[in-house]
Design a protein around this motif. Structure first.
Motif, short mmCIF file in Angstrom:
data_model
loop_
_atom_site.label_atom_id
_atom_site.label_comp_id
_atom_site.label_asym_id
_atom_site.label_seq_id
_atom_site.Cartn_x
_atom_site.Cartn_y
_atom_site.Cartn_z
N VAL A 161 30.73 35.93 29.45
CA VAL A 161 30.16 37.08 28.76
C VAL A 161 31.26 38.07 28.35
N LEU A 162 32.16 38.36 29.27
CA LEU A 162 33.26 39.28 28.96
C LEU A 162 34.15 38.73 27.86
N LEU A 163 34.33 37.42 27.85
CA LEU A 163 35.13 36.78 26.80
C LEU A 163 34.44 36.95 25.44
N LEU A 164 33.13 36.76 25.42
CA LEU A 164 32.38 36.84 24.16
C LEU A 164 32.34 38.26 23.60
N ILE A 165 32.32 39.26 24.48
CA ILE A 165 32.28 40.65 24.00
C ILE A 165 33.67 41.27 23.92
N ALA A 193 37.74 41.40 33.74
CA ALA A 193 37.54 40.14 34.46
C ALA A 193 37.74 40.28 35.96
N ALA A 194 38.75 41.00 36.39
CA ALA A 194 39.04 41.11 37.82
C ALA A 194 37.87 41.72 38.57
N PHE A 195 37.23 42.74 38.01
CA PHE A 195 36.12 43.40 38.68
C PHE A 195 34.90 42.48 38.76
N ALA A 196 34.73 41.65 37.74
CA ALA A 196 33.64 40.66 37.76
C ALA A 196 33.88 39.63 38.86
N VAL A 197 35.12 39.17 38.98
CA VAL A 197 35.44 38.17 39.99
C VAL A 197 35.31 38.76 41.39
N PHE A 198 35.79 39.99 41.58
CA PHE A 198 35.66 40.62 42.89
C PHE A 198 34.18 40.78 43.27
N GLY A 199 33.35 41.15 42.31
CA GLY A 199 31.92 41.25 42.58
C GLY A 199 31.31 39.90 42.92
N ALA A 200 31.81 38.86 42.26
CA ALA A 200 31.30 37.50 42.48
C ALA A 200 31.65 36.97 43.86
N SER A 218 44.73 47.68 34.50
CA SER A 218 43.50 47.55 33.72
C SER A 218 43.34 48.78 32.83
N THR A 219 42.82 48.55 31.65
CA THR A 219 42.54 49.65 30.72
C THR A 219 41.10 50.13 30.83
N ALA A 220 40.33 49.53 31.73
CA ALA A 220 38.91 49.86 31.87
C ALA A 220 38.73 51.26 32.47
N THR A 221 37.65 51.93 32.07
CA THR A 221 37.31 53.20 32.69
C THR A 221 36.66 52.94 34.05
N ILE A 222 36.54 54.00 34.84
CA ILE A 222 35.91 53.84 36.15
C ILE A 222 34.47 53.36 36.04
N PRO A 223 33.62 53.97 35.18
CA PRO A 223 32.25 53.47 35.06
C PRO A 223 32.19 52.02 34.59
N GLU A 224 33.04 51.62 33.66
CA GLU A 224 33.04 50.24 33.18
C GLU A 224 33.35 49.27 34.31
N ALA A 225 34.34 49.60 35.10
CA ALA A 225 34.73 48.71 36.20
C ALA A 225 33.61 48.61 37.24
N VAL A 226 33.01 49.74 37.59
CA VAL A 226 31.97 49.74 38.62
C VAL A 226 30.72 49.02 38.13
N VAL A 227 30.31 49.29 36.90
CA VAL A 227 29.12 48.62 36.35
C VAL A 227 29.34 47.11 36.28
N THR A 228 30.52 46.70 35.88
CA THR A 228 30.84 45.26 35.83
C THR A 228 30.70 44.63 37.21
N ALA A 229 31.22 45.32 38.22
CA ALA A 229 31.12 44.80 39.59
C ALA A 229 29.67 44.74 40.05
N VAL A 230 28.88 45.77 39.75
CA VAL A 230 27.47 45.81 40.15
C VAL A 230 26.71 44.65 39.53
N LEU A 231 26.89 44.44 38.23
CA LEU A 231 26.17 43.35 37.56
C LEU A 231 26.59 41.99 38.11
#
Length: 334
Positions: A33-37, A43-50, A135-148
């Protein structure tokens, strides 16, 4: 001779492909999904959440949900703290101090909730990685990615309940017997001390990736006995050496982001296939997985220095872990 033959013996399969598929799917979906958008920087925050999907691999669905929920809370807290450290540019010593806190408090929580795999390794990894990987991500972006990502892993972990016969695996609340409070305290002290000493040494040496030493120091501590902890430290070093060879080959190939994502998914699957059966062999896949995750966030410049740093910090961390195991023993039963 027995120790040598035991090292090369791979444990019997235990339907490892099922938890491996669950975890790999929990990593694959958010990365695709991150690749498509075009937000692969998350990516790192998604993997850590996973990492949530790693817990409770052999439990029935209801028990797995309980344990994965607890793990998800720990991981989200660690990721959020790590992102704050990174965004406020608190420096490498903040990573060390934070790892000490996450290691000690995470150990107490993991022991009280009887999480499996035991210990705070994954929360410490999530914290230190989030605090250290550019990472260039903002704090909300990183946290929301991890939550999802965490919610997806929870959904995947309980999806089997919908299959025929799945509801029979939905018992009431049930936890494994807890360790005595003295053991919980000893574990927390071990994790905090190992993280602080290893991270401090790596920071003073100025190697640049102090969390690699921290992780290598705490990973042996999750084993059940002193002898298995010492064996785990050896496995950490020997497996990392093999993993660095695989990493060197992968980094020598000019992979584009979608190819890196595919490789990460395959490596995550192989890690879960062997992590219970032979930890050193699993590290052959874990090592490139961790380094390529950093490659997605910030392309590596000098590959040789990166690999050398990883080896040096692994040896430092494993040595500190061994000392901690020998110095701080489990309380005697009375």
């Amino acid at each position: 001779m027995h120790a040598v033959t035991a090292y090369f013996r791979v444990g019997p399969a235990q339907n490892d492909h099922l938890p491996a598929l669950r975890v790999a799917l929990g990593v694959a979906v958010p990365l695709v999904v991150l690749l498509l958008i075009d937000r692969i920087d998350l990516a790192a925050f998604a993997v850590f959440g996973a990492f949530t999907g790693i817990f409770g691999r052999g439990d029935p669905h209801g028990i797995r949900l309980q344990h994965q929920s607890g793990a998800g809370v720990l991981l989200l807290t660690a990721i959020t703290a790590g992102v704050l450290v990174a965004k406020y540019d608190a420096g490498p010593w903040a990573v060390v101090i934070g790892s000490v806190l996450v290691g000690g408090l995470g150990s107490l929580a993991a022991d009280r909730w009887v999480l499996r795999p035991p210990g705070p390794f994954f929360p410490v990894f999530a914290f230190a990685g989030s605090a250290s990987i550019p990472s260039t991500a903002t704090i909300p972006e990183a946290v929301v990615t991890a939550v999802l990502s965490i919610l997806l892993s929870l959904a995947i972990g309980t999806a089997g309940w919908l299959l025929p016969g799945g509801r029979s695996g939905w018992p009431g609340r049930r936890f494994r017997p807890r360790s005595p409070s003295g053991h919980l305290s000893a574990n927390a002290v071990r994790y905090a001390l190992a993280a602080g000493v290893a991270g401090g040494i790596a920071t003073l040496l100025g190697i640049g990736h102090n969390y690699w030493a921290i992780l290598s120091a705490i990973v042996p501590l999750a084993a059940a006995t002193r002898s298995t902890r010492l064996r785990r430290a050896f496995d950490r070093v020997s497996g990392t050496v093999g993993g660095l060879g695989v990493t060197a080959v992968l980094l020598a190939v000019p992979l584009v982001p979608w190819q890196l994502v595919l490789v990460l998914i395959v490596l995550q699957f192989l890690t879960e296939m062997f992590v219970i059966r032979h930890y050193s062999l699993a590290l052959v896949f874990i090592t490139p997985l961790a380094l390529l995750m950093s490659e997605l966030a910030a392309p590596v410049g000098d590959t040789g220095s990166l690999l050398a740093d990883r080896l040096v910090e692994t040896v430092i961390g494993a040595a500190v872990g061994v000392v901690v195991v020998l110095v701080i023993r489990d309380p005697q039963k009375v």
